[in-house]
Design an enzyme around this catalytic site. Structure first.
Site, PDB file in Angstrom:
ATOM      1  CE1 TYR A 314      18.099  20.410  53.389  1.00 33.94           C
ATOM      2  CE2 TYR A 314      19.822  19.224  54.554  1.00 33.94           C
ATOM      3  CZ  TYR A 314      19.121  20.390  54.318  1.00 33.94           C
ATOM      4  OH  TYR A 314      19.434  21.514  55.016  1.00 33.94           O
ATOM      5  CD  GLU A 315      11.924  17.118  54.224  1.00 34.58           C
ATOM      6  OE1 GLU A 315      12.757  16.797  55.090  1.00 34.58           O
ATOM      7  OE2 GLU A 315      10.825  16.549  54.073  1.00 34.58           O
ATOM      8  N   GLY A 316      13.426  15.601  49.763  1.00 33.53           N
ATOM      9  CA  GLY A 316      12.866  15.415  48.418  1.00 33.53           C
ATOM     10  C   GLY A 316      13.656  16.261  47.443  1.00 33.53           C
TER      11      GLY A 316
END
Ligand SMILES: Cc1cc2nc3c(=O)[nH]c(=O)nc-3n(C[C@H](O)[C@H](O)[C@H](O)COP(=O)(O)OP(=O)(O)OC[C@H]3O[C@@H](n4cnc5c(N)ncnc54)[C@H](O)[C@@H]3O)c2cc1C
Length: 472
Positions: A314-316
């Site tokens: 997550y978060e890229g």
């Protein structure tokens, strides 16, 4: 500390502070007055709603829509994987939701950001009606079981009431102003889980007896513990020093902020990407040190391993971090910011290499060699990027990892220079001796992994095109 104690639980204030930052950076005064005090006090929590079934790494195809409705908007659509999407731990939940207006441009330039509270908030601050924003299922996950990850449905009845944050169609830009903070925090999750895993492993290794001695006495167990400790200290030094860079990018004299921001932008994909990859290794080694007890749930060693697995997604995803490092942060300025960092690393390496103490001089040479290899990788990738972007992307992950191992070594070495100075004045003796020994282990036993990544970058196989997709 929170992430070491329970990463899943720590995600609630993580997401809440992200929502508060978005409102405080881009919201109107009315939105700030109404929502920030209770989020900041922890009375209400916050969520971030970007992902949909058809929109993940690429948010352009997002389908959730918003309709203008007097002084507010009505939101319709479904978001997936929403962290702390619904729960009863706080009195209200303030969802930040990305959605598209009917007349918005196609793709990522047509996305707007909205505040959508679970309970509407009256003008006197009291809670009003239930908004049309409901969880429709909770994901069953590999880890972070203490964090309710929800599929959220907005507007299944008559539209969820939402309030615009910032300008229409500028929602992604609003989100991206918090991206560095969020990615730094995910890097810190990698560190936090690793530190928790280390503390548990070292305590177990002191107590568990095999072969007539505590297992900590066995060379291979000691190697594992030293690797965990050294990687943790390298990650911590990198994250903390560059947190200062983040502060300076906001708070330095105006004319200096741009340079700090450029350096921070370069550091963030390395902190997020490398530290979360290392986090998976360190927590896995923590399981290994426990033997069979690590694989069963009673000890808690497995939980760190399961929990940290999400941090590279997550978060890229880390693939996106690697692409960001090569395509934007390195190539955008032709490597100029990276060269400034190289100069700083060279100073640290030279200071150690010039020491009359053989041990310290050898540490300086190790850092200097790793730096030379990184300079070569950076130049190779910059050249490659000019002629064949896809080839540059095929080695971007190796470059991110090589960069992480180098930056970790650099900050540990810089810490050791401070320790050497303190030792010369008989201050903090044990702490400083241990810091230097940890650095020495890292520079000679762990940082050389960067050479393998450098070899991969220099190999003629950087062009993955020769291998047909059909062969996979
Ligand atoms: C537990 C959990 C909590 C989450 N919390 C939230 C949340 O609170 N809010 C929210 O909005 N989202 C949340 N997410 C969603 C998360 O951010 C996405 O899963 C993530 O961005 C990846 O998107 P995706 O799953 O669609 O994967 P995809 O984008 O389909 O990626 C699949 C693979 O393809 C690779 N890939 C895709 N595009 C590229 C590219 N251009 N270059 C190279 N490689 C590429 C990726 O690296 C990855 O390996 C959460 C997810 C989970 C599992």
């Amino acid at each position: 500390m929170w992430n070491s104690a329970d990463m899943a639980f720590a995600l609630e204030p993580f997401l809440s502070s992200g929502a508060a930052l978005a409102i405080s950076a881009h919201g109107s005064e009315a939105l700030k007055d109404k929502y920030l005090p209770n989020i900041n006090a922890g009375v209400w929590s916050g969520t971030m709603n970007l992902t949909e079934s058809g929109a993940g790494s690429d948010l352009g195809p997002m389908k959730t829509r918003a309709e203008r409705h007097g002084d507010h908007y009505r939101i319709f659509g479904q978001k997936i994987y929403i962290t702390w999407g619904d729960h009863d731990a706080t009195e209200n939940i303030i969802h930040l939701v990305l959605a598209r207006l009917p007349d918005a441009p196609q793709g990522s330039k047509g996305i707007s950001l909205f505040v959508v509270p679970k309970f509407l908030v009256n003008d006197d601050g009291s809670l009003g009606d239930r908004n049309d924003a409901y969880p429709v299922s909770v994901e069953h996950k590999l880890g972070i079981h203490g964090s309710p990850t929800c599929v959220m449905a907005y507007g299944d009845q008559d539209g969820a009431i939402g309030y615009l944050v910032g300008q229409e169609n500028n929602g992604l830009a609003c989100m991206f102003t918090m991206m560095n903070e969020a990615r730094l925090k995910v890097g810190l999750q990698g560190l936090g889980a690793s530190e928790g895993a280390y503390q548990k492993a070292v305590a177990y290794a002191r107590e568990r007896v095999q072969g007539g001695v505590a297992i900590i006495e066995h060379a291979d167990v000691k190697r594992m513990l030293m690797s965990m400790r050294a990687l943790n200290e390298a990650m911590r030094a990198l994250a903390y020093i560059e947190s200062l860079t983040m502060d300076l990018s906001h708070g330095a004299p105006a004319q200096e902020r741009g340079a700090w921001k450029a350096r921070l932008d370069l550091m963030i994909p390395v902190i997020k990407g490398w530290m979360t990859e290392v986090g998976q290794e360190v927590t896995s080694v923590g399981v290994q040190i426990h033997g069979g007890m690590g694989y069963v749930e009673e000890t808690g060693a497995a939980q760190f391993f399961r929990d940290v697995r999400i941090t590279s997604i997550y978060e890229g995803t880390n693939g996106i971090q690697a692409a960001d490092l090569v395509g934007r942060k390195l190539a955008r300025d032709g490597g100029a910011t990276m060269e400034l960092v190289h100069d700083e690393i060279r100073q640290v390496a030279d200071a150690l290499a010039g020491s009359s103490d053989d041990r310290l001089a050898a540490m300086g040479r190790a850092l200097s060699d790793a730096l030379a290899a990184h300079v070569m990788s950076s130049q190779t990738i910059l050249e490659l990027f000019k002629v064949d972007k896809s080839a540059a992307m095929s080695v971007s992950f190796d470059y991110m990892m090589q960069t992480g191992y180098l930056f970790g070594g650099w900050h540990l070495a810089a810490s050791s220079l401070v320790a050497i100075d303190l030792l010369s004045r008989d201050e903090k003796t044990l702490f400083c001796q241990r810091k230097i020994a940890t650095t020495e282990f890292y520079l000679h036993r762990l940082m050389p992994r960067g050479s393998a990544h450098a070899d991969a970058i220099l190999s003629p196989l950087s062009q993955l095109d020769d291998y047909a997709v059909e062969w996979l």
